[in-house]
Enzyme design. Structure first.
Site, PDB file in Angstrom:
ATOM      1  N   CYS A  20      55.670  41.233  27.062  1.00 46.04           N
ATOM      2  CA  CYS A  20      55.842  40.915  28.487  1.00 46.04           C
ATOM      3  C   CYS A  20      56.508  39.564  28.740  1.00 46.04           C
ATOM      4  CB  CYS A  20      54.492  40.874  29.187  1.00 46.04           C
ATOM      5  SG  CYS A  20      53.648  42.439  29.174  1.00 46.04           S
ATOM      6  N   GLY A  46      60.870  42.497  28.247  1.00 51.68           N
ATOM      7  CA  GLY A  46      60.219  43.706  28.735  1.00 51.68           C
ATOM      8  C   GLY A  46      61.145  44.468  29.647  1.00 51.68           C
ATOM      9  N   ASN A 122      50.962  37.531  29.668  1.00 51.20           N
ATOM     10  CA  ASN A 122      51.703  37.806  28.439  1.00 51.20           C
ATOM     11  C   ASN A 122      50.796  37.437  27.278  1.00 51.20           C
ATOM     12  OD1 ASN A 122      54.496  36.223  26.728  1.00 51.20           O
ATOM     13  ND2 ASN A 122      53.650  38.239  26.473  1.00 51.20           N
ATOM     14  N   GLY A 123      50.528  38.396  26.416  1.00 46.98           N
ATOM     15  CA  GLY A 123      49.651  38.133  25.280  1.00 46.98           C
ATOM     16  C   GLY A 123      48.748  39.320  25.048  1.00 46.98           C
ATOM     17  N   TYR A 263      63.071  35.501  16.798  1.00 46.26           N
ATOM     18  CA  TYR A 263      63.706  36.670  17.410  1.00 46.26           C
ATOM     19  C   TYR A 263      63.515  36.814  18.924  1.00 46.26           C
ATOM     20  CZ  TYR A 263      64.126  41.684  18.518  1.00 46.26           C
ATOM     21  OH  TYR A 263      64.418  42.885  19.095  1.00 46.26           O
TER      22      TYR A 263
END
Ligand code: SF4
Length: 480
Positions: A20, A46, A122-123, A263
């Site tokens: 996310c 996302g 996010n996580g 990345y």
């Protein structure tokens, strides 16, 4: 936000995937406008769904859409049906298997006795299943299986019991795992980062307004200035036109996800003070120093291997060339029926440039390798285009263990490196040689050490307790 395990892209194989992006805007202009631009800049984190939650002065209004940000919101923008207000949060969701409706997309919104609360996350909360059961027993209803819904309900419960500051502190003690989150309670906004700082979160100023986002490139695109990272363990409150640190509670060791630099993050972002582009360049240079090879050209796997390939070329003096054409109009994931059509499907996305690769000894560089499926197909098409030798160089160490902190790598059997040395990996993908960047080389390239980075998927030792896995104090890989 935790997801279901990813179904592999049948054409290109698996790349580690981010779950996310989050963004928050506290200011004076249209929040929707700024959130929309921000979500577009964070589209790489996302693509399945996006959403915004905007406070209109009385309540929080939610708008969630499918697919890419510009496509999903387009009809609402054209009809002037976007939420109004100057404070709001946004979320991009990474594509997951089995959850194709918008109920599971962020932000999440609940109505509480303290007013409306919305959360973008996010996580991944590692103890979300037990917390969900605990809440269910108390009669809390759940609409989804996501950890974000659990997180929001824990926060709401603790705030109701203890007030905002003590409640958020208590929620942070209860929630285990990774979270860079933005909470909206009526017109106030809170940026929250877990005590180890797994996922990035940065604060900036745009005019007289404040922006919090997963990556600094968002603040650049909005024409703002970076203030600083939200520190691990911090809660920053935005109210009365300004911000202040409400909670400061870092862990004794940090655990920034090394994959952000390898990345995930955009190369024009700065994550926890480290320029992503520069770290990738150094990864390529370190890799060249550790694993040199006689070759005619260095070519990247586009787009992921570009910067590391450039670093390799700079360090060795071997010419950098674009030997693979990437079709930018090809869909991210697409299906062509039939096993025999898979090579064609790869070539729709990536086609070799024969004049570059024919009769050449090639160093083929990518940022990471998970299953090796993509690499095997690329090697095959390069050989068919006349490549004489193909030496694969990977700008990060081998992935041997799952991630539990927000990256979609959940099962060990997908990792090509788990039970194979470099020679065996080379044989299985058809390369003349394979070499990875060492863990020491990775740490040196990022400029952080064991006490600052999460290296769990590289070592099988995790900075946090995960049921059935080793914690860092265990120092051997014997149990893998
Ligand atoms: S386990 Fe790997 S992918 Fe997951 S947070 Fe740690 S370094 Fe990142």
């Amino acid at each position: 936000m935790a997801s279901q395990p990813q179904s592999c892209d049948p054409i290109t194989g698996l790349k580690p995937s981010e779950n996310c992006a989050v963004v928050g805007y506290y200011g004076t202009d249209s929040a929707f406008e700024k959130l929309y631009i921000s979500l577009r800049t964070l589209q790489h984190r996302g693509q399945e769904a996006s959403g915004v939650a905007v406070f209109d002065g009385r309540r929080i209004n939610l708008l969630k859409v499918d697919g890419y940000v510009f496509e999903g919101f387009k009809p609402y923008i054209e009809k002037g049906q976007t939420p109004e207000g100057t404070t709001g949060i946004g979320h991009n969701r990474y594509s997951t298997a089995g959850q194709k409706n918008l109920t599971g997309a962020g932000p999440f919104l609940i109505s509480t006795s303290n007013g409306d609360m919305a959360l973008s996350h996010n996580g991944e909360i590692v103890n979300h299943n037990e917390l969900r059961e605990e809440l269910k027993e108390k009669g809390v209803p759940f609409l989804t299986k996501t950890d974000t819904e659990v997180m929001l309900n824990i926060i709401a419960r603790e705030i109701k019991l203890k007030g905002v500051k003590a409640g958020l502190r208590s929620a942070m003690d209860i929630l285990k795992g990774s979270y860079s989150a933005i909470l909206l309670i009526q017109g106030k906004m809170y940026a929250i980062r877990d005590p180890m700082g797994f996922r990035p979160l940065i604060l900036g100023k745009v005019g007289n307004s404040y922006v919090v986002a997963s990556e600094s490139s968002t603040i650049d695109v909005l024409g703002g200035t970076i203030i600083r990272d939200v520190d691990p363990g911090e809660v920053i409150e935005f109210s009365d036109g300004t911000y202040n640190v409400l909670i400061r509670n870092p862990a004794t060791r940090l655990a920034h996800c090394m994959f952000e630099w390898v990345y995930f993050a955009r190369p024009d972002s700065i994550i926890d003070g480290k320029e992503v582009y520069d770290t990738r360049l150094r990864m390529g240079m370190e890799l060249a120093e550790e694993s040199p090879v006689e070759a005619d050209i260095v070519i990247p796997v586009p787009d992921s291997g570009r910067t590391q390939a450039l670093g390799y070329s700079v360090a060795t003096g071997i010419q950098y060339s674009e030997g693979l054409f990437k079709n930018r109009y090809s869909e991210r994931t697409f299906i062509i029926p039939g096993e025999t059509n898979r090579d064609i499907a790869v070539k729709i996305k990536l086609n070799p440039i024969r004049s570059v690769v024919d009769r050449k000894r090639i160093v083929l560089v990518d940022d990471s390798i998970v299953r090796g499926t993509t690499m095997k197909r690329i090697i095959s098409i390069l050989r068919n285009a006349g490549a004489k030798e193909i030496h694969v160089r990977i700008g990060s160490p081998p992935i041997v263990a799952p991630c539990y902190f927000g990256i979609d790598m959940k099962t060990r059997d997908q990792f090509i490196a788990l039970n194979k040395n470099e020679k065996e990996v080379a044989e299985s993908i058809g390369a003349d040689s394979v070499a990875y960047l060492s863990i020491e080389g990775l740490k040196k390239s990022i400029g952080m050490g064991d006490m600052e980075l999460c290296l769990g998927c590289l070592t099988g030792r995790y900075p946090l307790r995960v049921e059935g896995e080793m914690e860092e104090k265990q120092t051997t890989l014997d149990q893998l």
